[in-house]
Design a protein around this motif. Structure first.
Motif, PDB file in Angstrom:
ATOM      1  N   ILE B  54       0.705  -1.130   0.075  1.00  0.00           N
ATOM      2  CA  ILE B  54      -0.080  -0.086   0.077  1.00  0.00           C
ATOM      3  C   ILE B  54       0.989   1.199   0.017  1.00  0.00           C
ATOM      4  CG2 ILE B  54      -1.925   1.452   1.036  1.00  0.00           C
ATOM      5  CD1 ILE B  54      -2.729  -1.626   0.638  1.00  0.00           C
ATOM      6  N   HIS B  55       0.829   2.069  -1.254  1.00  0.00           N
ATOM      7  CA  HIS B  55       1.399   3.317  -1.126  1.00  0.00           C
ATOM      8  C   HIS B  55       0.723   4.426  -0.778  1.00  0.00           C
ATOM      9  CE1 HIS B  55       4.770   5.868  -2.391  1.00  0.00           C
ATOM     10  NE2 HIS B  55       3.748   6.778  -2.888  1.00  0.00           N
ATOM     11  N   ASP B  56       0.389   4.871   0.400  1.00  0.00           N
ATOM     12  CA  ASP B  56      -0.542   5.687   0.753  1.00  0.00           C
ATOM     13  C   ASP B  56       0.197   7.222   0.998  1.00  0.00           C
ATOM     14  OD1 ASP B  56      -2.882   7.323   1.556  1.00  0.00           O
ATOM     15  OD2 ASP B  56      -3.219   5.970   3.330  1.00  0.00           O
ATOM     16  N   GLU B  57      -0.197   8.012  -0.016  1.00  0.00           N
ATOM     17  CA  GLU B  57       0.605   9.287   0.261  1.00  0.00           C
ATOM     18  C   GLU B  57      -0.045  10.137   1.080  1.00  0.00           C
ATOM     19  OE1 GLU B  57       1.293  11.183  -3.386  1.00  0.00           O
ATOM     20  OE2 GLU B  57       2.736   9.152  -4.307  1.00  0.00           O
ATOM     21  N   THR B  58      -1.446  10.156   1.243  1.00  0.00           N
ATOM     22  CA  THR B  58      -2.405  10.743   2.220  1.00  0.00           C
ATOM     23  C   THR B  58      -2.044  10.100   3.572  1.00  0.00           C
ATOM     24  OG1 THR B  58      -4.444   9.401   1.975  1.00  0.00           O
ATOM     25  CG2 THR B  58      -3.912  11.005   0.416  1.00  0.00           C
ATOM     26  N   GLY B  59      -1.785   8.909   3.833  1.00  0.00           N
ATOM     27  CA  GLY B  59      -1.811   8.372   5.016  1.00  0.00           C
ATOM     28  C   GLY B  59      -3.103   8.264   5.774  1.00  0.00           C
ATOM     29  N   TRP B  60      -4.049   8.449   5.047  1.00  0.00           N
ATOM     30  CA  TRP B  60      -5.476   8.297   5.690  1.00  0.00           C
ATOM     31  C   TRP B  60      -5.979   6.739   5.686  1.00  0.00           C
ATOM     32  CZ3 TRP B  60      -8.047  12.966   2.587  1.00  0.00           C
ATOM     33  CH2 TRP B  60      -7.552  14.140   3.405  1.00  0.00           C
ATOM     34  N   PHE B  61      -5.720   6.175   4.634  1.00  0.00           N
ATOM     35  CA  PHE B  61      -6.396   4.716   4.267  1.00  0.00           C
ATOM     36  C   PHE B  61      -5.726   3.592   4.825  1.00  0.00           C
ATOM     37  CE2 PHE B  61      -7.460   7.800   1.213  1.00  0.00           C
ATOM     38  CZ  PHE B  61      -9.031   7.882   1.041  1.00  0.00           C
ATOM     39  N   VAL B  62      -3.981   3.752   4.826  1.00  0.00           N
ATOM     40  CA  VAL B  62      -3.461   2.487   5.141  1.00  0.00           C
ATOM     41  C   VAL B  62      -3.870   1.633   6.081  1.00  0.00           C
ATOM     42  CG1 VAL B  62      -1.453   3.982   6.223  1.00  0.00           C
ATOM     43  CG2 VAL B  62      -1.025   1.624   5.128  1.00  0.00           C
ATOM     44  N   ASN B  63      -4.378   2.465   7.292  1.00  0.00           N
ATOM     45  CA  ASN B  63      -4.512   1.422   8.320  1.00  0.00           C
ATOM     46  C   ASN B  63      -5.900   0.991   8.316  1.00  0.00           C
ATOM     47  OD1 ASN B  63      -2.107   2.446   9.929  1.00  0.00           O
ATOM     48  ND2 ASN B  63      -3.169   4.285  10.480  1.00  0.00           N
ATOM     49  N   SER B 103      -6.359  16.073  -1.092  1.00  0.00           N
ATOM     50  CA  SER B 103      -7.261  16.323  -0.105  1.00  0.00           C
ATOM     51  C   SER B 103      -8.523  16.262  -0.831  1.00  0.00           C
ATOM     52  CB  SER B 103      -6.988  17.589   0.761  1.00  0.00           C
ATOM     53  OG  SER B 103      -6.880  18.598  -0.064  1.00  0.00           O
ATOM     54  N   ASP B 104      -8.654  16.298  -1.996  1.00  0.00           N
ATOM     55  CA  ASP B 104      -9.788  16.414  -2.817  1.00  0.00           C
ATOM     56  C   ASP B 104     -10.511  15.096  -3.029  1.00  0.00           C
ATOM     57  OD1 ASP B 104     -12.081  17.069  -4.449  1.00  0.00           O
ATOM     58  OD2 ASP B 104     -10.814  17.683  -6.122  1.00  0.00           O
ATOM     59  N   GLN B 136     -13.288   6.894   2.925  1.00  0.00           N
ATOM     60  CA  GLN B 136     -13.677   8.390   2.451  1.00  0.00           C
ATOM     61  C   GLN B 136     -14.960   8.925   2.915  1.00  0.00           C
ATOM     62  OE1 GLN B 136     -11.267  10.005   0.535  1.00  0.00           O
ATOM     63  NE2 GLN B 136     -12.487  11.535   1.045  1.00  0.00           N
ATOM     64  N   THR B 137     -15.974   8.365   2.767  1.00  0.00           N
ATOM     65  CA  THR B 137     -17.067   8.714   3.265  1.00  0.00           C
ATOM     66  C   THR B 137     -17.127   9.056   4.727  1.00  0.00           C
ATOM     67  OG1 THR B 137     -18.056   7.020   1.971  1.00  0.00           O
ATOM     68  CG2 THR B 137     -19.720   7.857   3.331  1.00  0.00           C
ATOM     69  N   LYS B 138     -16.606   8.400   5.509  1.00  0.00           N
ATOM     70  CA  LYS B 138     -16.345   8.592   7.100  1.00  0.00           C
ATOM     71  C   LYS B 138     -15.753  10.112   7.089  1.00  0.00           C
ATOM     72  CE  LYS B 138     -15.102   6.492  11.448  1.00  0.00           C
ATOM     73  NZ  LYS B 138     -13.920   5.599  11.941  1.00  0.00           N
ATOM     74  N   PHE B 139     -14.490  10.130   6.335  1.00  0.00           N
ATOM     75  CA  PHE B 139     -13.823  11.612   6.340  1.00  0.00           C
ATOM     76  C   PHE B 139     -14.862  12.614   5.976  1.00  0.00           C
ATOM     77  CE2 PHE B 139      -9.647   9.252   5.894  1.00  0.00           C
ATOM     78  CZ  PHE B 139      -9.197   9.428   7.450  1.00  0.00           C
TER      79      PHE B 139
END
Lengths: 310, 431
Positions: B54-63, B103-104, B136-139
């Protein structure tokens, strides 16, 4: 009622092809009846109709004076030309099955089978499978199956094909014995020597039509050529020849004999055989005097190639 | 003894004594059990764990990605994408998921990528999509300052409870059981028709090639021989099924003894339900199965079985009579197999979706497919008049076909050396 089987004006068509064209036959009771004809003449079609395997388009078949009905199946024994047996079934079981299909009870069938197996000396075959037997052996079994239910009418289509001479003779004797015991036998073949030997009556079918029918002797009488074969020992050949040519047609003949005599074939025409004899005895020692009776083979070939030679 | 029963007896004995019958009867359950064991064994084997980077540049999803027995997700957000795609190529990773830094949400919706050598399964893609979408919905909800907990509470998930108009309740998943039962019966009929129809055909050909046919036919009517053959062969088939059923029951019984499970009678199992509420779900299904029109299904099975088998066997017998050897029969096989296969397909694809739709209804009246399609419909509840009509049509067709088949049979068995065609067979009908 002396005819066991009457075929009246039977017509059978397969599509455009007419297999039987208004054929009528009368088979006298207790006779051996030869049904002759070249391949494709319609013999098998007729036999199948008698066996109620197929039905005529028109016409009638009477057995013992009654139109054919399913009850007649057990009165007829049929040995088809195309014959075989279940290869993987045991001989005994197979015979029992086929006999029961002809209406015998299990015990009666068994009794008859034991009788015939004894008679033909094939007792040891009971538990063998057909595929272990030779072709001739299988033919014997088929013969037994055909006669087992003591049918009034037996139909043999080329019965001797596949038999060696010894077995063919055994079967021939059995056929004669069946006749003696009152059965009527229809005998379809193109083996003329067996016809001469066995048949009382013959019918000749050619191209879907019946050409000739009658007692074998009557048929022969009708086809006699009044030819006589003569052997004579004489010192005066020229004198003899002169006398003969005055009255008869002469040609050279060839037959086996012990003496070195003159061999002639003489056409007596409308004169009587005695006229010929008196000429001969006057000129020499007659060693051989035989009317040349036409063989069935001659009649057959004549009839087939003669009048219908369009 | 009538000639038909003699023929039936002979055919039955000939089939049953045949070595291949004995071998098939006792070997095929073994083969079946063997295959079942093999499948069972294979499914218990653990599949290789696949590694997904997982290459997650936002760091929001990886967990949100939780590793399981099938997939292991490894956080590689710091490794350059190029290195990761290279290691996918070398086979170290099954795939790599790249979530760009943005962030969009609208941008993210379109620009998350998954790289892999082999195309991923549909289920896998959907799982990942759902996971990211949920997150994403949760965010989005949080960004909009909405109370996610309240929303979750407000969410409602409806589960339809299925009931028949007559008021009987039903459980979900019962449709699968219904199609399973109907399908099993339909499939059974198809297999029986193909196997034993072929046997009828082979037995006809055997009589032709052995040249015994003319001897037999001088004492038996062709029709009697044909019917006797069909019935005798079917009895052999039924015996085979009976033996299989017995073997199956014996295995079940001995297995029950082995695992110390007492085979429960319906009475005691009802009592057991009362005492053991944890079994209630399975018990519910069982009672639901018992509520299915069992009597109707079984009677219908028997009728369709007889009608269908006889109908098709007549075809097989006629074909056997028309040809000289089994190889010649191939060209006539397709038109026989086709309606059978069609029936099974309609059963599994149309009946399960719409048991009483036009297609399913029509084909449950068409006699060539009705034994299969109608049997599959019956567990869903079919008006009795439809069943009656369908069976009437089936048997009427059967009598018609037998009449035609007998004609072809009668001519065909005495024909040798002619390569038959459809045209030829039609001509025979006119003889």
């Amino acid at each position: 009622m002396s005819n066991i089987l009457e075929v009246r004006d039977v017509v059978k068509k397969y599509g455009d092809f007419t297999a039987l064209n208004s054929v009528s036959l009368s088979v006298p009771k207790g006779s051996i009846y030869g049904l002759l004809g070249p391949n494709g003449a319609g013999k098998t079609s007729l036999i199948r109709i008698i066996n109620q395997i197929t039905y005529p388009d028109s016409g009638q078949v009477l057995l013992d004076g009654k139109p054919l009905s399913p009850d007649h199946i057990r009165d007829i024994g049929y040995l088809p030309e195309e014959r075989g047996l279940y290869k993987s079934m045991k001989v005994g079981e197979q015979c029992l099955y086929l006999a029961q299909l002809k209406g015998l009870s299990h015990s009666e069938a068994k009794k008859q089978l034991e009788f015939w197996f004894d008679k033909l000396d094939i007792n040891g075959w009971w538990n063998k499978k057909i595929q272990e037997l030779s072709k001739g052996m299988a033919q014997k079994i088929q013969f037994v199956v055909t006669v087992l239910h003591k049918p009034k009418l037996l139909i043999f289509d080329e019965p001797f094909s596949g038999f060696d001479p010894v077995n063919a003779n055994i079967i021939k004797d059995e056929i004669l014995e069946l006749k003696k015991n009152g059965a009527t036998i229809i005998f379809s073949t193109h083996r003329m020597e067996s016809v001469e030997e066995l048949c009382d009556d013959i019918a000749l079918i050619h191209k879907s039509n019946k050409l000739i029918e009658g007692k074998l002797n009557d048929v022969k009488r009708n086809h006699r050529t009044n030819n006589y074969e003569v052997g004579i020992l004489t010192d005066n050949v020229e004198g003899l020849m002169y006398d003969l040519t005055q009255k008869f047609m002469i040609s050279q003949a060839d037959f086996k004999s012990l003496n070195d005599e003159l061999k002639l074939s003489i056409q007596i025409g409308e004169t009587r055989p005695n006229d010929l004899l008196s000429v001969l005895t006057h000129r020499g020692q007659v060693t051989h005097f035989v009317e040349k009776i036409p063989s069935v083979n001659d009649i057959f070939i004549n009839a087939v190639s003669g009048p219908t030679n369009e | 003894m009538s000639v038909i029963s003699l023929v039936i007896k002979r055919e039955f004995i000939a089939k049953v004594r045949n070595k291949s019958f004995i071998v098939m009867t006792f070997l095929s359950p073994l083969i079946f059990a063997g295959i079942a064991l093999l499948i069972g064994y294979l499914s218990t084997m653990k599949a290789d764990v696949r590694q997904i980077a997982i290459h997650d540049e936002t760091g929001w999803f990886v967990n949100s990605f939780k590793s399981d027995s099938e997939y292991r997700y490894i956080n590689q957000s710091d490794t350059p994408v190029k290195t990761l795609t290279d290691s996918v190529k070398s086979g170290f990773y099954e795939g790599v998921l790249v979530i760009p830094n943005s962030s969009d949400p609208k941008f993210l919706e379109k620009h998350i990528q998954y790289f892999s050598e082999e195309s991923p399964g549909i289920g896998f893609i959907e799982d990942i999509e759902d996971l990211i979408s949920d997150r994403q919905t949760k965010f989005n909800l949080e960004n909009a300052k909405l109370d996610t907990l309240a929303i979750r509470k407000a969410e409602s998930k409806v589960s339809l409870s299925i009931a028949r108009a007559s008021g009987e309740e039903s459980v979900k998943g019962l449709n699968e059981i219904k199609i399973g039962i109907g399908g099993a019966f339909g499939y059974l009929i198809m297999m029986f028709i193909i196997i034993y129809g072929n046997m009828v055909m082979r037995s006809v050909i055997e009589e032709k090639t052995n040249r015994i046919i003319e001897i037999i036919i001088s004492s038996v009517k062709p029709f009697q021989l044909m019917i006797g053959k069909i019935i005798g062969t079917s009895l052999a088939g039924l015996l085979q099924f009976a033996i299989w059923a017995l073997i199956g029951m014996a295995i079940l019984f001995s297995a029950s003894l082995f695992f110390d499970v007492t085979p429960a009678t319906p009475m005691t199992s009802v009592a057991a339900t009362a005492m053991q509420p944890q079994l209630s779900n399975a018990q519910l299904y069982l009672t639901e199965i018992w509520k299915l029109p069992i009597a109707t299904t079984l009677i219908a099975f028997l009728l369709y079985f007889i009608g269908g088998y006889f109908l098709y066997s007549s075809f097989y017998a006629a074909i056997g009579a028309a040809v000289d050897s089994e190889t010649d029969s191939q060209q006539f096989m397709l038109p026989i197999i086709l309606p059978l296969v069609l029936g099974v397909y309609i059963g599994f694809f149309t009946v399960i979706n719409d048991p009483h739709g036009t297609i399913a209804t029509v084909f449950s009246f068409v006699p060539l497919t009705s034994p299969i399609v109608m049997l599959m419909r019956i567990p869903f509840g079919v008006p009795i008049w439809q069943i009656a009509l369908s069976i009437t049509i089936l048997f009427a067709t059967f009598f018609g076909v037998v009449w035609f088949a007998a004609k072809i049979y009668r001519i065909g068995i005495l024909m040798y050396g002619k390569k038959p065609s459809w045209k030829e067979m039609v001509k025979w009908l006119k003889y």
